[in-house]
Design an enzyme around this catalytic site. Structure first.
Site, PDB file in Angstrom:
ATOM      1  NE  ARG A  39      -4.181  -1.846   1.683  1.00 20.31           N
ATOM      2  CZ  ARG A  39      -5.312  -1.945   2.349  1.00 20.31           C
ATOM      3  NH1 ARG A  39      -5.497  -1.249   3.433  1.00 20.31           N
ATOM      4  NH2 ARG A  39      -6.259  -2.750   1.920  1.00 20.31           N
ATOM      5  CE  LYS A  80     -22.088 -13.296   8.715  1.00 22.54           C
ATOM      6  NZ  LYS A  80     -22.038 -12.099   9.571  1.00 22.54           N
ATOM      7  N   GLY A 104     -14.450  -3.249   0.802  1.00 22.88           N
ATOM      8  CA  GLY A 104     -15.782  -2.649   0.934  1.00 22.88           C
ATOM      9  C   GLY A 104     -16.036  -1.563  -0.097  1.00 22.88           C
TER      10      GLY A 104
END
Ligand code: ADP
Ligand code: MG
Length: 371
Positions: free
Chosen positions: A38, A175, A347
Site C-alpha cells: 500500500r 456471507k 468494501g
C-alpha cells in the site's frame, strides 16, 4: 454533474503544500510491516507531485484505534518505510487517533488542512466512508483524485457502465447478507453469476437441496429465491456447484454431489464444479471476482479457489478482483500479477459497483476547482 478533478486539474503545483490522503493501512506484526504494497502503491501520485515541485504531506489511518492515541497503531514504522521510498515526504500521525476523523468534525478538518494549499485523495479503500480526511478538505481546497484512485474508479465504473460481454461475476466468501446489494446490482449488468463459497449453500437450500450443517443464512433464503427468479426472468444464468468438498458427520474429509447428508459440512466447491466455473471464466470477456470459493486458508479446501484463480490468470477476459480475502488468495497462489486489476479496496469496490458512487468521490466532484 461535474466530473471528478484529476491531478492535471490542480493547476501549477510548484511551491504548493499538498495534503495527500493515502491508504497506508498496512498489515503489521509486532510493530513490523509485513507487506508494504500500500505504501508503494501511493508512490506514482506522490512522485507526480514532487517532480512538479510540490511539497507532499501524506495522511492515513492505521487499524482501529477508536479515536484515541495508541502506540500500537502509531505511524512510526510506516513513516520510516516512506522515508526510504519517498525521501522528504511528510506523514501525519494516525488520523483515527482523533475522534474528529470518524466523526467528520470540521475542527479536525481545519487542523489537518492548516497551511495546506491543495488536497489529493488517493485512498480508495477509505472512500466509502464520510470521514473528515475524505470529505472535509474538498469543501474548501482545490482537489483531485490521485492516480491510484483514478485507476480504481475507471476500472470499477467501467465494469458497471460499459462492460464487454459476456460479463461474468464470480462470487463467494462467507456471507450472502454482506453482499446482497452488490449481487442485485451485478445481476442487472452481468450475463451470468457464478456462486461458490459458503454463499452457495443459501442458494442451494433455496432450490431445495439438503446442505447438511454447512454455513447457511436462513433469513436469506427468501432473498436467494427472489434472485434466482429475477435472473431467470432476465435470461441470466446463476451457476451453482454441482459437487462439493467438505467433511462428513464424523469430521472426515469427503466429497459430495450437490446434496449434503445430515451432519456433513461443505467447505469447498468440488473438482467438477471448479472445472465448469473455469470454462465460464475462459469464455467470458469481462470477469469480476469477489470472495473465495471455499475455506482456502485450510490446504484441504483450497483447490476450488486455486482453480478459479488459475482460470482468472489464463482467460483472455478483462479480469478484476475485489475483496481482501480474494486478493489474499490470489497472492497466496502467486497469481496477483496475472489479472488485469486487483482492487485495493474491499468494501469500497463493492459499494462503488453497487451504487456507482462513493462519499469520497462525491466530495471531490464538489471541490472548488471541479468543472
Ligand atoms: P472477501 O474478503 O474476498 O470479500 P469474504 O470476506 O466475503 O471475502 O469471505 C472470505 C472467507 O469466506 C474466507 O475466510 C473463507 O474461509 C470463507 N469461506 C469461503 N467458503 C466457505 C465455506 N464453504 N465455509 C466456511 N467458510 C467459507
Ligand atoms: Mg473478507
Amino acid at each position: 454533474m461535474s466530473r471528478i478533478p484529476t491531478l492535471a486539474d490542480l493547476g501549477d503545483v510548484r511551491g504548493k503544500r499538498v495534503l495527500v490522503r493515502t491508504d497506508f493501512n498496512v498489515p503489521m506484526d509486532g510493530g513490523v510491516i509485513t507487506d508494504d504494497f500500500r505504501i508503494r502503491a501511493a508512490l506514482p501520485t506522490i512522485n507526480w507531485l514532487t517532480e512538479r515541485g510540490a511539497t507532499v504531506v501524506t495522511a492515513s489511518h492505521l487499524g482501529r484505534p477508536k479515536g484515541q492515541p495508541n502506540p500500537k497503531y502509531s505511524m512510526d514504522a510506516v513513516r520510516a518505510r516512506l522515508a526510504e521510498l519517498a525521501p522528504g515526504v511528510e506523514l501525519l500521525e494516525n488520523l483515527r487517533f482523533d475522534a474528529g476523523e470518524e466523526g467528520n468534525d470540521p475542527a479536525f478538518v481545519a487542523k489537518i488542512t492548516e497551511g495546506i494549499d491543495l488536497y489529493v485523495d488517493d485512498a480508495f479503500g477509505a472512500c466509502h466512508r464520510a470521514h473528515a480526511s475524505i470529505v472535509g478538505p474538498p469543501k474548501a481546497l482545490p482537489s483531485a483524485m490521485g492516480l491510484l484512485l483514478q485507476k480504481e474508479v475507471e476500472v470499477l465504473l467501467g465494469l458497471r457502465n460499459d462492460p464487454k460481454h459476456p460479463f461474468v461475476a464470480v462470487l463467494g466468501g462467507s456471507k450472502i447478507s454482506d453482499k446482497l446489494g452488490v449481487v442485485e446490482a451485478l445481476l442487472k449488468v452481468v450475463d451470468s453469476l457464478v456462486v461458490g463459497g459458503a454463499m452457495c449453500f443459501t442458494f442451494l437450500s433455496a432450490q431445495g437441496y439438503p446442505i447438511g450443517d454447512s454455513l447457511f443464512e436462513p433469513d436469506q433464503v427468501a432473498t436467494c429465491k427472489r434472485l434466482l427468479a429475477q435472473a431467470k426472468a432476465g435470461g441470466k444464468t446463476i451457476h451453482l456447484p454441482e459437487d462439493l468438498v467438505g467433511v462428513d458427520a464424523k469430521g472426515q474429509f469427503a466429497t459430495f454431489g450437490r446434496s449434503l447428508p445430515d451432519g456433513a459440512k461443505g467447505f469447498d466447491i468440488g473438482p467438477g464444479t471448479a472445472a465448469a466455473f473455469s470454462d465460464v471464466i475462459m469464455d467470458a470477456r469481462t470477469v469480476f471476482w469477489n470472495g473465495p470459493m471455499g475455506m482456502f486458508e485450510d490446504p484441504r479446501f483450497e483447490a476450488g479457489t486455486r482453480t478459479v484463480a488459475q482460470a482468472m490468470a489464463d482467460t483472455k477476459a478483462f479480469t478484476v478482483v475485489g475483496g481482501g480475502d480474494s486478493a489474499a488468495a490470489l497472492a497466496q497462489f502467486g497469481l496477483d500479477d496475472e489479472v488485469s486489476h486487483v482492487s485495493t479496496g474491499g468494501g469500497a469496490s463493492l459499494e462503488l459497483l453497487e451504487l456507482g458512487d462513493l462519499p469520497g468521490l462525491a466530495a471531490l466532484r464538489g471541490a472548488p476547482n471541479a468543472k
